[in-house]
Enzyme design. Structure first.
Site, PDB file in Angstrom:
ATOM      1  N   HIS A  21     -46.655  13.954 -24.507  1.00 20.88           N
ATOM      2  CA  HIS A  21     -47.622  15.049 -24.302  1.00 20.88           C
ATOM      3  C   HIS A  21     -47.409  16.086 -25.399  1.00 20.88           C
ATOM      4  CE1 HIS A  21     -49.679  17.862 -21.112  1.00 20.88           C
ATOM      5  NE2 HIS A  21     -49.986  18.232 -22.351  1.00 20.88           N
ATOM      6  N   HIS A  23     -49.956  17.998 -28.272  1.00 23.34           N
ATOM      7  CA  HIS A  23     -51.253  18.217 -28.933  1.00 23.34           C
ATOM      8  C   HIS A  23     -50.903  18.506 -30.387  1.00 23.34           C
ATOM      9  CE1 HIS A  23     -53.383  18.743 -25.048  1.00 23.34           C
ATOM     10  NE2 HIS A  23     -52.184  19.142 -24.651  1.00 23.34           N
ATOM     11  N   HIS A 201     -55.237  15.744 -18.269  1.00 24.69           N
ATOM     12  CA  HIS A 201     -54.555  16.932 -17.766  1.00 24.69           C
ATOM     13  C   HIS A 201     -55.092  17.196 -16.363  1.00 24.69           C
ATOM     14  CE1 HIS A 201     -53.444  17.479 -21.907  1.00 24.69           C
ATOM     15  NE2 HIS A 201     -52.913  18.670 -21.716  1.00 24.69           N
ATOM     16  N   GLU A 204     -52.360  21.325 -13.745  1.00 30.19           N
ATOM     17  CA  GLU A 204     -51.635  22.363 -14.499  1.00 30.19           C
ATOM     18  C   GLU A 204     -52.021  23.704 -13.863  1.00 30.19           C
ATOM     19  OE1 GLU A 204     -52.829  22.816 -18.621  1.00 30.19           O
ATOM     20  OE2 GLU A 204     -50.984  23.898 -19.155  1.00 30.19           O
ATOM     21  N   ASP A 282     -45.863  19.844 -25.346  1.00 35.14           N
ATOM     22  CA  ASP A 282     -47.254  20.305 -25.205  1.00 35.14           C
ATOM     23  C   ASP A 282     -47.788  20.893 -26.516  1.00 35.14           C
ATOM     24  OD1 ASP A 282     -49.611  20.566 -23.811  1.00 35.14           O
ATOM     25  OD2 ASP A 282     -48.934  22.154 -22.472  1.00 35.14           O
ATOM     26  N   ASP A 283     -47.500  22.164 -26.768  1.00 36.41           N
ATOM     27  CA  ASP A 283     -47.956  22.846 -27.997  1.00 36.41           C
ATOM     28  C   ASP A 283     -46.763  23.622 -28.564  1.00 36.41           C
ATOM     29  OD1 ASP A 283     -51.064  22.479 -27.829  1.00 36.41           O
ATOM     30  OD2 ASP A 283     -50.428  23.067 -25.820  1.00 36.41           O
TER      31      ASP A 283
END
Ligand code: HPA
Ligand code: ZN
Length: 345
Positions: A21, A23, A201, A204, A282-283
């Site tokens: 996961h 991005h 997703h 969340e 994630d980011d």
């Protein structure tokens, strides 16, 4: 936040792992944002790297998304996407990462006038170079932006047609609340008919109902995040029975206030309930850390054992879209690593 003991940090550092996961646009570091802005002559609404970092204060997902889409405007050429990808792969390799399944958001780029090809070919060339030079394997997952309509997702799937032999699956990201998985029922069905894996997703910020829809309507192979599934015991039981992989993102959850406190993060509960969580960043450029930083932060805050961390790393390979032989090889590497580390205080 204090760091885990030196021993546990060292154990995490050497533990072989996959990231499921990430991005890739969320790995755009402020320094690189400035570099791309300069070489592409894009105006940024920030005067300095410090000013950018100051802006990374979020109370919910949408606060982050607004700034993340703004940042992505500096990405204009195949070379930009290649460089972005390589910077991420170098960090992953330094974290003992062996494999990654990258999300990218083509609509963020095609809506700015870039052809689909620019992001796709730039990332694919970085993926090939990472395998050659770093021994890191990877797959690409095309995410549909859920705040846009399903017709736009269909147009993206059509634009992707010439690349579908090099794309492992489709995902669903962006603003969750008000955009349930059922909105994308037809395009996920079409993706499945083309042999693509499906992830979404869900849970969340959105309710357990969105996780049910991802399972029953989108027929996903993994749930991204899934935190709020724990509010529904029947859903939790279903996820356990299905052996469904959850791609959990501790530092993201903390930064976006999905959890009040990392010490109360649901990862240990997910393990105790027989679910299959994994740890992911994630980011990472926006949330304060790459893969090992996520392992360290959640281990320190919740007291995860080495065995639990090894289970999470094994889950990252068993939940990946790798073939059986590759999965077995990676799991065997973890087993050997754990055996070699045991007995060291
Ligand atoms: N959630 C939803 N959409 C996203 C995220 C996220 O954490 N990161 C990038 N797009
Ligand atoms: Zn995400």
């Amino acid at each position: 936040m204090s760091e885990p003991s030196e021993d546990l940090s060292a154990f995490i550092a050497g533990l072989p792992k996959a990231e499921l996961h990430i991005h890739i646009e969320g790995s755009l570091e402020p320094e690189q944002m400035f570099e791309f802005a300069r070489r592409n002559r894009v105006d940024l609404p920030f005067a300095s790297v410090e000013e950018i970092r100051q802006a990374y204060r979020f109370t919910r997902l949408q606060d982050f998304l607004d700034i993340y889409y703004e940042g992505a405007r500096v990405l204009l050429t195949e070379q930009d996407f290649h460089d972005l990808g390589m910077a991420y792969f170098r960090r992953l390799a330094a974290d003992s990462g062996r494999h990654a399944e990258l999300f990218f958001d083509p609509q963020t780029h095609t809506d700015r006038g870039l052809p689909f090809q620019v992001a796709a070919d730039g990332l694919l060339s970085a993926m090939a170079q990472a395998e050659r030079e770093l021994g890191v394997t990877s797959k690409l997952i095309l995410c549909f932006l859920r705040h846009l309509d399903e017709d736009a997702a269909f147009a993206t799937l059509k634009a992707a047609e010439p690349w579908l032999d090099r794309i492992a699956g489709v995902g669903l990201d962006s603003s969750e609340l008000g955009h349930p998985p059922s909105k994308f029922a037809r395009v996920f069905h079409a993706a499945g008919e083309r042999g693509l894996k499906r992830v979404a997703h869900a849970g969340e910020e959105g309710p357990p109902q969105y996780v049910w829809e991802a399972l029953d309507i989108l027929r996903v192979d993994r749930i991204d995040h899934g935190n709020r599934a724990l509010e529904d015991p029947a859903l939790t039981a279903r996820l356990a029975a299905d052996g469904m992989t959850l791609t959990v993102c501790p530092l993201s959850n903390q930064k976006l206030c999905v959890v009040d406190d990392l010490a109360a993060h649901p990862l240990p509960l997910m393990l105790a309930l027989g679910l299959k969580p994994t740890i992911n960043s994630d980011d990472p450029a926006y949330f304060g850390g790459y893969l090992n930083a996520n392992y360290r932060a959640v281990a320190e805050a919740t007291g995860l054992s080495r065995e639990a961390l090894a289970t999470l790393a094994r889950n990252s390979f068993t939940g990946a879209f790798l073939d059986e032989a590759a999965t077995a090889r990676h799991v065997a590497e973890i087993d050997a690593y754990v055996a070699g580390s045991s007995g060291k205080a």
